[in-house]
Design a protein around this motif. Structure first.
Motif, short mmCIF file in Angstrom:
data_model
loop_
_atom_site.label_atom_id
_atom_site.label_comp_id
_atom_site.label_asym_id
_atom_site.label_seq_id
_atom_site.Cartn_x
_atom_site.Cartn_y
_atom_site.Cartn_z
N GLY A 283 3.83 5.53 3.42
CA GLY A 283 2.97 6.64 3.83
C GLY A 283 3.60 7.99 3.55
N MET B 47 3.76 -0.87 3.98
CA MET B 47 3.01 0.37 3.76
C MET B 47 3.98 1.52 3.51
SD MET B 47 -0.01 0.25 6.63
CE MET B 47 -0.99 -1.23 6.87
N SER C 185 0.39 5.48 0.06
CA SER C 185 -0.62 6.54 0.21
C SER C 185 0.01 7.87 0.58
CB SER C 185 -1.62 6.12 1.31
OG SER C 185 -2.55 7.13 1.58
N MET D 2 -3.39 5.31 7.58
CA MET D 2 -3.63 4.20 6.68
C MET D 2 -4.28 3.03 7.41
SD MET D 2 -0.03 4.33 4.52
CE MET D 2 -0.45 3.02 3.36
N PHE E 210 0.85 -1.19 0.00
CA PHE E 210 0.00 0.00 0.00
C PHE E 210 0.89 1.25 0.00
CE2 PHE E 210 -2.34 -3.35 2.27
CZ PHE E 210 -3.44 -3.47 1.42
N ILE F 15 1.25 6.73 8.04
CA ILE F 15 0.95 5.34 8.40
C ILE F 15 -0.21 5.26 9.37
CG2 ILE F 15 1.86 3.22 9.42
CD1 ILE F 15 3.15 3.96 6.71
N HIS G 260 1.24 -5.62 6.49
CA HIS G 260 1.71 -5.52 5.12
C HIS G 260 2.67 -4.33 4.98
CE1 HIS G 260 -1.28 -8.45 4.14
NE2 HIS G 260 -1.12 -8.33 2.85
N HIS H 73 -2.58 -5.11 8.50
CA HIS H 73 -1.78 -4.09 9.17
C HIS H 73 -0.27 -4.39 9.18
CE1 HIS H 73 -5.18 -1.96 11.60
NE2 HIS H 73 -5.35 -1.93 10.29
#
Length: 256
Positions: free
Chosen positions: A62, A60, A40, A47, A38, A44, A58, A56
């Motif tokens: 941010g 990420m 974004s 997210m 992910f 974090i 995975h 959670h």
């Protein structure tokens, strides 16, 4: 194959969490041997509330690439230098700007109490609102309003920082130099052409430019130049995303 997903406007909509329909499609990707990542603009902490807890841990990305978390822990944070931070703070004062500023976890906010961004700001109450001078480091600045947004944008763009202009929301999204989603993927040793990207906005451009395949949700004029294909953003968008993931998952099996 790695599949990298932006969140807002890509696989979750109107501030609501990612639905079970989409989550199930992501789990199917994993069952077929693919990796789900992910990426974004959200920090974090913001997210986590839109992803079910089973996701959670995975990987990420941010803050548009300034933050990387893996296995449930923050692994990397890229912040503004002290000099850049001081200049940004001076410009905020000069232009009487309202802002949302993120540290590695906590935040500062001076926007209106009914600003739409509050719908996405720390909904799970995982962080604290703190004074600006209480941050040990700053990883992201979002300018929500100013007495001269155009002038402020020009001054910020003249600095050695990354500035994204989100026209629909009329906000300025500022990150440290060289910080973007592709930078974070590179930092994790993801190579060009080694992943499929899903996104919807300007901050996904670098990610799209280096993907083997890129899928744009809705339409963004600049992002469209780098998209392999697009999915119409309407009431059936989730069904189309699920169908596309099934197709790509099967086609990319040979890539693993």
């Amino acid at each position: 194959m790695k599949f990298v997903f932006d969140l807002d406007g890509t696989i979750c909509f109107k501030g609501r969490p990612v639905t079970e329909k989409i989550l199930g499609a992501l789990e199917n990707l994993q069952s077929n041997g693919h990796e789900v990542i992910f990426a974004s603009a959200r920090p974090i902490r913001d997210m986590l509330p839109v992803l079910h807890e089973r996701f959670h841990k995975h990987t990420m990305i941010g803050g548009n690439g300034s933050l990387i978390a893996r296995h449930g822990a923050l692994e990397h944070a890229a912040s503004f230098s002290e000099d850049k931070t001081n200049v940004i703070i001076r410009l905020i004062a000069e232009f009487e700007a309202k802002y949302l500023i993120d540290g590695e976890w906590d935040y500062s906010y001076t926007g209106d109490p009914d600003h739409p961004i509050l719908n996405n700001l720390d909904p799970a109450k995982l962080a604290k609102k703190i004074p600006l001078d209480a941050h040990q480091s700053i990883v992201k600045v979002l300018i929500l309003a100013a007495n001269d947004m155009k002038g402020l944008a020009e001054r910020l763009s003249a600095m050695d920082v990354v500035v994204h202009k989100h026209g629909k929301e009329n906000v300025l999204d500022i990150s440290p130099k060289g910080i973007h989603k592709w930078d974070a993927l590179s930092r994790m040793n993801v190579r060009k052409g080694e992943y499929v990207a899903f996104g919807n906005d300007a901050n996904d451009i670098t990610m799209f430019m280096n993907a083997s395949r890129s899928v744009m949700i809705g339409h963004h004029e600049e992002l469209a130049k780098h998209a392999s294909e697009s999915i119409l953003l309407d009431e059936n968008v989730e069904d189309r995303i699920v169908s596309k993931l099934e197709s790509l998952s099967n086609n990319c099996k040979m890539c693993n």
